[in-house]
Design an enzyme around this catalytic site. Sequence first.
Site, PDB file in Angstrom:
ATOM      1  N   GLN A  48     -13.964  34.876 -43.230  1.00  0.00           N
ATOM      2  CA  GLN A  48     -13.264  36.143 -43.006  1.00  0.00           C
ATOM      3  C   GLN A  48     -12.698  36.300 -41.605  1.00  0.00           C
ATOM      4  OE1 GLN A  48     -15.448  39.625 -44.406  1.00  0.00           O
ATOM      5  NE2 GLN A  48     -16.394  38.413 -46.011  1.00  0.00           N
ATOM      6  N   TYR A 101      -2.334  16.179 -43.656  1.00  0.00           N
ATOM      7  CA  TYR A 101      -1.370  16.226 -42.554  1.00  0.00           C
ATOM      8  C   TYR A 101      -0.556  14.929 -42.483  1.00  0.00           C
ATOM      9  CZ  TYR A 101      -3.488  20.589 -40.914  1.00  0.00           C
ATOM     10  OH  TYR A 101      -3.921  21.891 -40.820  1.00  0.00           O
ATOM     11  N   GLU A 133      -6.825  15.763 -44.386  1.00  0.00           N
ATOM     12  CA  GLU A 133      -6.488  17.121 -44.839  1.00  0.00           C
ATOM     13  C   GLU A 133      -5.032  17.286 -45.254  1.00  0.00           C
ATOM     14  OE1 GLU A 133     -10.488  18.237 -43.715  1.00  0.00           O
ATOM     15  OE2 GLU A 133      -9.101  16.799 -42.883  1.00  0.00           O
ATOM     16  N   ARG A 141      -9.729  10.778 -37.795  1.00  0.00           N
ATOM     17  CA  ARG A 141     -10.155  11.655 -38.896  1.00  0.00           C
ATOM     18  C   ARG A 141      -9.537  11.117 -40.184  1.00  0.00           C
ATOM     19  NH1 ARG A 141     -11.292  17.350 -38.809  1.00  0.00           N
ATOM     20  NH2 ARG A 141     -12.214  17.869 -40.828  1.00  0.00           N
ATOM     21  N   HIS A 188      -5.241  20.451 -47.770  1.00  0.00           N
ATOM     22  CA  HIS A 188      -5.166  21.916 -47.746  1.00  0.00           C
ATOM     23  C   HIS A 188      -4.606  22.481 -49.050  1.00  0.00           C
ATOM     24  CE1 HIS A 188      -6.658  22.480 -43.794  1.00  0.00           C
ATOM     25  NE2 HIS A 188      -5.636  21.948 -43.165  1.00  0.00           N
TER      26      HIS A 188
END
Length: 675
Positions: free
Chosen positions: A340, A167, A165, A215, A253
């Site tokens: 949300q 990182y 992601e 990951r 991201h």
Amino acid sequence: MSDYPHMLAPLDLGFTTLKNRVLMGSMHTGLEETKDWNRVAEFYATRARADVALMVTGGIGPNPEGSVMHGASMMTTDEDVKNHTLVTNRVHEAGGKIAMQILHAGRYAYSPDCVAPSAIKSPISLFAPKELDAAGIEKQISDIVACAERAKDAGYDGVEIMGSEGYFLNQFLVTHTNKRTDEWGGSYENRMRLPIEVVRRTREAVGTDFIIIYRLSMIDLVPNGSTHDEVVQLARAIEKAGATIINTGIGWHEARIPTIATSVPRAAFAWVTKKLMGKVGIPIITSNRINTPQVAEEILADGCADMVSMARPMLADPEFVSKAMAGKSDQIAPCIACNQACLDHTFNGKISTCLVNPRACYETELKIEKTDRPKSIAIVGAGPAGLSTAITAAERGHNVTVFDRASEIGGQLNLAKQVAGKEEFWGFVDWYRAMVTELGVTVKLNTEVSANDLDGFDEVVIATGVVPRDPKIPGQNGGNVVSYIDVLNGKAKVGNRVAVIGAGGIGFDVSEHLVHDGDSTTLNLPEWMREWGVTDPAEHRSGLAPEGPQPHAPARQVTMLQRKPSKVGKGLGKTTGWIHRASLTMKEVKMIAGVNYEKIDQTGLHISFGEARENPTLLEVDTIVLCAGQLSDRSLADALEAKGRSCHVIGGADVAAELDAKRAINQGTRLAASL
């Protein structure tokens, strides 16, 4: 025989066995940051009691510079170990297993002290990182290893080392963020040195009987990301270094491709994981948009992975696995991937929860307990507010009757589910239908209720929703003007050139609906990939198609307008608003702010701009769709109050702003818990 033999099969890791193939993936909930460790423990234990095989915590920082933000939870002291022990003990008492995710954010950290392989600022961060020297890199490795040792001391069954992601460890892997020329940069062998060293030294520190999940980013979706061959090379090296399991990471991201929103097809990236199957000897987990037992079973049966990771579905229903085991899949509250209440809360610094399940992360506060004084409860309105009240009240033992003038339950959800990209709402309504049946709620449809009809009930709940706001535009009663309701329910005939008045959530939904023709790309993975420019990383580095996004031609010419001078779509969700704007931009939707609606006639919509009503303009359109907001429908509540009868007003009938289902469901659930 089980309906899900692959999903519910045990997985032997050698030194321990997982009871099934379901991982609750890591989520940043904000719970650890509350320092209420009983609350954290109950969150995980609730899921452990329902037979999730293995859970992964939210990201825990190994040091201050690697933490996602100031005040984020870390594992650096004996006190931290003591606090986390409360969590692991509770999980183990519940029969579960839990791993702690070690998350070093690198340049994604919201801190002026953030560090990275090179001093390149992230487009989604506030601060440029400091480039690490050799001693700084050694400190990061040592701190990550020490964090893993403390996790073991705290009783965790393992750790997940976050290497995807975008990182910290991921940042070393690709030239997009690693411009170094020393032994930690340059060739791919050098760039992958850091994650390998972290895993190798972690394994040395924790011993053999401890789970290490790595990951791994299998498709970066950013320029100059990894190729598939590099992914395989890294995976094999990570296995050799001592990892127990490899978990799939999808996209950075900062990638401008949606990966977990509701418009992303279910299991959209399982094929990426499948490409690694057979190339390493340890189990592989796949992830992203897996939200039903059926989808999980199909993925595993097709050989895409050895396990499935489902994070947000465990917010929506902590009993996901146990209900699947019991043959009650229709009673699993669905994750609709709306973002949300989970991701939007996270990125706004709030505690995460779930639109579908407001109890998520509030298990110690919002308790649903059996009543010793059953009441007869009337609920008027079968939308999400009324239905959530009904289900919760019935679970507690109350006798519930729901009335609605419509012919089916669901309220405004029945409009939302017509929008391309919101197909998950069909399952949401189906779940409500299954639950009212299971709990014995009496439902009376096609029924108009007056105040006198409610005299015999102990409690009355008004959940009558909203009515469209009248924008009072001269000429709006003409034949070329239609309501968003009639557009979404298919009753209105809409021309080829359309003006949509109102650019809130409904305006965006209506515009999305109008530019689509035929099947939704959400239901067609190859077409969705083409639309967003995603391809096989074995063919093109990082999985980005060289030709870029290739959307279908829009079905209509749509112009969306708003009175506010602010950016169109500013009020949309923090993590999904950009997707809606990008999608409509690809479909050539014009977005105009700061307009005055002067009049409508057969030539189209006449507008002007600003307080001075300057630059009068005619939009030559065939159809004008009114999405100019809503007003609370309080007529029944007012009638009850006029005759001296108290009632509870919830949902859109209470506050009409933006048809907030999250607030409505939370309001209804909490009301029912208190009756």
